[in-house]
Design a protein around this motif. Structure first.
Motif, short mmCIF file in Angstrom:
data_model
loop_
_atom_site.label_atom_id
_atom_site.label_comp_id
_atom_site.label_asym_id
_atom_site.label_seq_id
_atom_site.Cartn_x
_atom_site.Cartn_y
_atom_site.Cartn_z
N THR A 91 8.26 6.52 -1.15
CA THR A 91 9.33 7.10 -0.33
C THR A 91 9.73 6.08 0.73
N SER A 97 9.80 12.22 4.18
CA SER A 97 9.01 12.86 3.11
C SER A 97 8.56 14.25 3.54
N GLN A 267 9.71 14.93 -6.45
CA GLN A 267 10.51 13.78 -6.93
C GLN A 267 11.98 14.15 -7.09
N ARG A 270 13.41 14.25 -3.69
CA ARG A 270 13.47 12.90 -3.12
C ARG A 270 14.69 12.14 -3.65
N LYS A 276 13.63 5.79 -2.68
CA LYS A 276 12.24 5.33 -2.88
C LYS A 276 11.77 4.22 -1.94
#
Ligand SMILES: Cc1ncc(COP(=O)(O)O)c(C=O)c1O
Length: 397
Positions: A91, A97, A267, A270, A276
């Motif tokens: 992340t 996060s 994920q 995210r 990332k």
């Protein structure tokens, strides 16, 4: 590795040095607030970054097997936890996060337990993502100079789930800070196990922010999820080289999520919300975890001496103030309560009289009133200067 020499950071877009006037409304104060350090990172990281920058292409990047290997080996070596590379999610920061976790794993209006006084952005992470904060304030024993968790209250907060569920309320998550910023506790395995039992009994997802995991003066660091196989499946542990190697500006973080369903959901969010990390962060991560250990150890030795110096200085020279000796982190939590000042007066004393920028305790929410947080990540001469200024201001008050 010249920590003693430090580094002039003025004019480098440093939040701590270049924006102190914007935050504090005062020029020429000694900045001891933002939690980064006033020295260069490890030479191995600088060299790796130089090579990467020289290459000149900065297109889309993706962590590969070498990054995974570096992370897996670091976690096993430093914290004795054997993880599967599949569990790693890269992340761009811890706080974003945590936001992803609140958005993904709580329902609108759920309560998320925090343990104030605690890193203040946790509150906006919860509240800006549709949940509510349930405070499980830490217990401070002034005589013992120590903080502990209030397990009775924690149990109540976790169980609130049952009593209020018909009205649509429940407690579904806790954000643990381990080691704890600002009070400097390194939670023992017993404490973590007690917390884990309560969380498992009440189906609470614990998300453990372990950004200070490499700053341990006493005891050792246990990643929360590593306590048992059952817990691995019911918790998320966040780690990063960002603080450990003074590279927080490179925006890199790791969420370790053994449970495949939780991981997939994290994920998916995210991808939509934060991405990332970035190529320079990944380059630094690999260099840090494969070649940075001796630098980290040297930094820890220096910080431990800073910590001892500051605690001793406060004890001898500023007896009206009490320093809570940190077991970990590089932060000094100082108790000014005996001066009997409110948050504004205390802030004024430190800012206007001492001309030092610290973080005033109530910023960290309940239990923080009357305290101040000082950053030990600076050359000893700077630390001494800051403490002497505080001493003079307290004496003059
Ligand atoms: C406990 C804690 N979590 C998270 C952060 C911020 O992490 P990031 O910059 O990766 O969002 C900090 C920074 O001081 C911190 O102390």
């Amino acid at each position: 590795m010249n920590f003693e020499e430090g580094l002039d950071r003025v004019g480098t877009d440093s939040a701590k040095w270049d924006f102190v006037e914007e935050y504090y409304g005062k020029e020429d104060v000694l900045p001891m607030w933002v939690a980064d350090s006033d020295w260069k990172t490890s030479e191995a990281i600088i060299e790796a970054l130089k090579r990467r920058v020289e290459h000149g292409a900065f297109g889309y990047s993706k962590p590969g097997e070498e990054h995974d290997k570096a992370v897996v080996e670091w976690i096993e070596k430093r914290y004795d936890w054997k993880i599967d590379p599949e569990w790693i999610v890269y992340t761009n920061s811890m706080t974003s996060s945590l936001s992803v976790c609140v958005r993904t794993f709580t329902d609108m209006g759920d309560s998320v337990v925090l343990q104030p006084p605690v890193y203040h952005p946790f509150f906006s992470v919860v509240e800006n993502n549709g949940a509510r904060v349930a405070n499980n304030e830490l217990l401070y024993d002034k005589k013992e100079n120590e903080y502990t968790m209030d397990f009775e209250d924690l149990k109540e907060k976790f169980e609130k789930k049952d009593s209020l569920i018909e009205r649509g309320y429940r407690t579904s998550m806790m954000i643990l800070c381990s080691p704890h910023n600002p009070v400097g506790r390194v939670w023992t395995d017993d404490e973590l196990e007690r917390l884990a039992d309560l969380a498992l009994e009440n189906d609470i997802l614990v998300v453990s922010d372990e950004i200070f995991s490499d700053y341990i003066f006493e005891g050792s660091h246990t990643p929360f999820s590593s306590l048992s196989k059952e817990l691995e499946q019911n918790s998320i542990t966040m780690l990063t080289p960002a603080k450990s190697f003074n590279i927080a500006g490179l925006n890199i973080g790791l969420a370790i999520i053994p449970n495949s369903k939780l991981r997939r959901r994290f994920q998916n969010s995210r991808e939509k919300l934060i991405k990332k990390g970035n190529i320079l962060g990944l380059t630094a991560l690999k260099a840090a975890y494969t070649q940075g250990e001796s630098w980290l150890e040297a930094q820890l030795d220096y910080l431990e001496e800073n910590k001892d110096f500051a605690v001793e200085f406060v004890k001898k020279e500023i007896p009206k103030v009490e320093a809570v000796e940190p077991e970990g982190t590089f932060l000094l939590w100082m108790d000014f309560k005996d001066l009997g000042l409110g948050p504004k007066e205390l802030n004024d004393l430190i800012l206007e009289e001492a001309e030092v920028a610290l973080i005033e305790g109530s910023t960290f929410s309940s239990g923080g009133e009357g305290f101040m947080r000082l950053n030990l990540g600076c050359p000893r001469s700077t630390l001494k200067e800051g403490l002497e200024r505080i001493k003079d201001a307290v004496e003059g008050y």
